[in-house]
Design a protein around this motif. Structure first.
Motif, PDB file in Angstrom:
ATOM      1  N   ALA A   1      16.423   2.712  20.251  1.00 55.84           N
ATOM      2  CA  ALA A   1      15.736   3.850  19.631  1.00 55.84           C
ATOM      3  C   ALA A   1      14.543   4.296  20.480  1.00 55.84           C
ATOM      4  O   ALA A   1      13.478   4.609  19.974  1.00 55.84           O
ATOM      5  N   GLN A   2      14.759   4.275  21.799  1.00 54.07           N
ATOM      6  CA  GLN A   2      13.775   4.700  22.798  1.00 54.07           C
ATOM      7  C   GLN A   2      12.526   3.803  22.841  1.00 54.07           C
ATOM      8  O   GLN A   2      11.503   4.209  23.385  1.00 54.07           O
ATOM      9  N   GLN A   3      12.627   2.599  22.300  1.00 49.90           N
ATOM     10  CA  GLN A   3      11.522   1.656  22.343  1.00 49.90           C
ATOM     11  C   GLN A   3      11.936   0.395  23.100  1.00 49.90           C
ATOM     12  O   GLN A   3      13.030  -0.137  22.882  1.00 49.90           O
ATOM     13  N   LEU A   4      11.065  -0.075  23.970  1.00 47.23           N
ATOM     14  CA  LEU A   4      11.328  -1.322  24.697  1.00 47.23           C
ATOM     15  C   LEU A   4      11.169  -2.495  23.741  1.00 47.23           C
ATOM     16  O   LEU A   4      10.080  -2.734  23.216  1.00 47.23           O
ATOM     17  N   ILE A   5      12.265  -3.230  23.508  1.00 45.94           N
ATOM     18  CA  ILE A   5      12.221  -4.305  22.509  1.00 45.94           C
ATOM     19  C   ILE A   5      12.449  -5.690  23.113  1.00 45.94           C
ATOM     20  O   ILE A   5      12.133  -6.703  22.482  1.00 45.94           O
ATOM     21  N   GLY A   6      13.009  -5.761  24.331  1.00 48.48           N
ATOM     22  CA  GLY A   6      13.310  -7.072  24.904  1.00 48.48           C
ATOM     23  C   GLY A   6      13.310  -7.056  26.420  1.00 48.48           C
ATOM     24  O   GLY A   6      13.619  -6.032  27.036  1.00 48.48           O
TER      25      GLY A   6
ATOM     26  N   GLU B   1      10.054  -5.062  15.906  1.00 52.75           N
ATOM     27  CA  GLU B   1       9.198  -6.196  16.243  1.00 52.75           C
ATOM     28  C   GLU B   1       8.583  -5.999  17.632  1.00 52.75           C
ATOM     29  O   GLU B   1       8.939  -5.076  18.367  1.00 52.75           O
ATOM     30  N   ASN B   2       7.654  -6.866  18.006  1.00 56.07           N
ATOM     31  CA  ASN B   2       7.040  -6.798  19.319  1.00 56.07           C
ATOM     32  C   ASN B   2       8.066  -7.131  20.403  1.00 56.07           C
ATOM     33  O   ASN B   2       9.116  -7.727  20.128  1.00 56.07           O
ATOM     34  N   ILE B   3       7.744  -6.796  21.626  1.00 54.20           N
ATOM     35  CA  ILE B   3       8.652  -7.045  22.746  1.00 54.20           C
ATOM     36  C   ILE B   3       8.875  -8.543  22.911  1.00 54.20           C
ATOM     37  O   ILE B   3       7.924  -9.317  23.035  1.00 54.20           O
ATOM     38  N   ASP B   4      10.141  -8.940  22.909  1.00 51.11           N
ATOM     39  CA  ASP B   4      10.514 -10.344  23.073  1.00 51.11           C
ATOM     40  C   ASP B   4      10.865 -10.580  24.539  1.00 51.11           C
ATOM     41  O   ASP B   4      11.788  -9.962  25.073  1.00 51.11           O
TER      42      ASP B   4
END
Length: 335
Positions: free
Chosen positions: A191-196, A279-282
């Motif tokens: 969803a255009q967000q850096l998650i991992g 959640e925050n970037i893992d």
């Protein structure tokens, strides 16, 4: 996954927009005749004949009696058993030769989506480093990843209407001998967000990388915000980066979300859950000793190889010999 999401990950599509933050690359449109050559999976493994003949071995030692086994006398009924002539792509070879020279003399190849990493074992150096057209042809011809690009790129698309793209491209990327594999990372965008973020080299343990986990996360996140966020066409995708010694981040590649893209130290299920929960970037780094080093091997029967002067195999064996001589000189110097 949609066909459009796969198409926008082709290097000829994204590189022009991101070239300022990526590694130097030259892209060539490939003729259909060369694609047909790569797709043929039966008969002898033939490398294209070199039109420049610069790497030929004029003094190759051979036994004349061995050649007699392959000679067919005039009028023989077994003429159909003669080995096929190697193909030749003179125009493409000359363009590639010029590009290799412009990129410093060594490159690594990549088709629309994939590089032939799975075929590195067959090269004279055990890497993707190529200095000639025959080096490139050998890697492409030996790679299952390339076969996927050629024959199955859209198999995971829910709106599949094509079996392959109308055109294929060869990207020649500048070879950097000092690159450290532990500093390459795969980044996951949902969803255009850096998650991992996952370490790309997952077969070895690098304590120094683990110690820099927080720093690397900040560097890559800042790079994403400044250069990638909102600039790529898909909402969900992955991208690979390399972090240099001076803490600069270089874009290496884009890949589709899911399907044939490896999740590495994650699973796709947990990545999607993380994205939905915002959640925050893992960040995941190999955290224990886990080293696997595959051996090199060659599995091409001698009878299937054309080693005449000027052939692709002739060039390949010359490169292998030069590599061996260089290793021997290095060992003597070290002693």
């Amino acid at each position: 996954m949609k066909l459009e999401e796969v198409n926008c990950c082709q290097i000829q599509e994204w590189y022009p927009k991101f070239k300022s933050v990526s590694i130097k690359t030259v892209v060539h449109e490939l003729p259909e005749s060369f694609i047909e050559y790569l797709c043929v999976d039966s008969g002898p493994l033939l490398l294209p004949t070199s039109v420049t003949n610069e790497d030929a071995l004029p003094n190759r030692i051979h036994k004349p009696e061995d050649e007699e086994d392959y000679q067919v006398s005039e009028g023989s009924e077994d003429e159909s058993e003669q080995p096929p002539s190697p193909p030749s792509f003179p125009e493409l070879e000359l363009k590639i030769k010029e590009s290799i020279e412009s990129l410093g003399g060594a490159v690594f190849p990549k088709l629309n989506w994939s590089s032939p990493k799975d075929a590195a074992w067959i090269s004279s150096t055990g890497t993707l480093r190529c200095t000639s057209f025959s080096d490139i042809a050998l890697l492409l011809k030996s790679s299952d990843s390339v076969v996927h690009d050629l024959c199955h790129p859209y198999d995971s698309c829910s709106d599949k209407t094509l079996s392959r793209p109308p055109l294929f491209y060869l990207a020649l990327r500048k070879w950097y001998p000092s690159l450290r594999p532990e500093m390459e990372f795969r980044c996951y965008v949902y969803a255009q967000q850096l998650i991992g973020i996952s370490q790309r080299e997952v077969t070895a343990y690098y304590p120094a990388v683990l110690e820099r986990k927080v720093e690397l996360k900040d560097l890559i996140h800042e790079f994403f915000i400044n250069n990638v966020e909102g600039e790529f066409k898909s909402d969900n995708y992955t991208f690979d980066v390399y972090v240099t010694k001076d803490k600069k981040v270089k874009l290496i590649d884009f890949n589709p979300w899911g399907a044939f893209t490896l999740p590495l130290l994650f699973t796709w299920e947990e990545l999607e859950l993380s994205g939905k929960l915002e959640e925050n970037i893992d960040v995941r780094i190999v955290g224990s000793q886990h080293t696997v080093r595959p051996g090199l091997k060659t599995a091409v029967p001698y009878d299937y190889i054309d080693m005449s002067a000027g052939s692709g195999w002739d060039q390949f064996l010359r490169n292998a010999d030069e590599e061996l001589q260089q290793q021997m000189r290095s060992s003597e110097a070290g002693a």
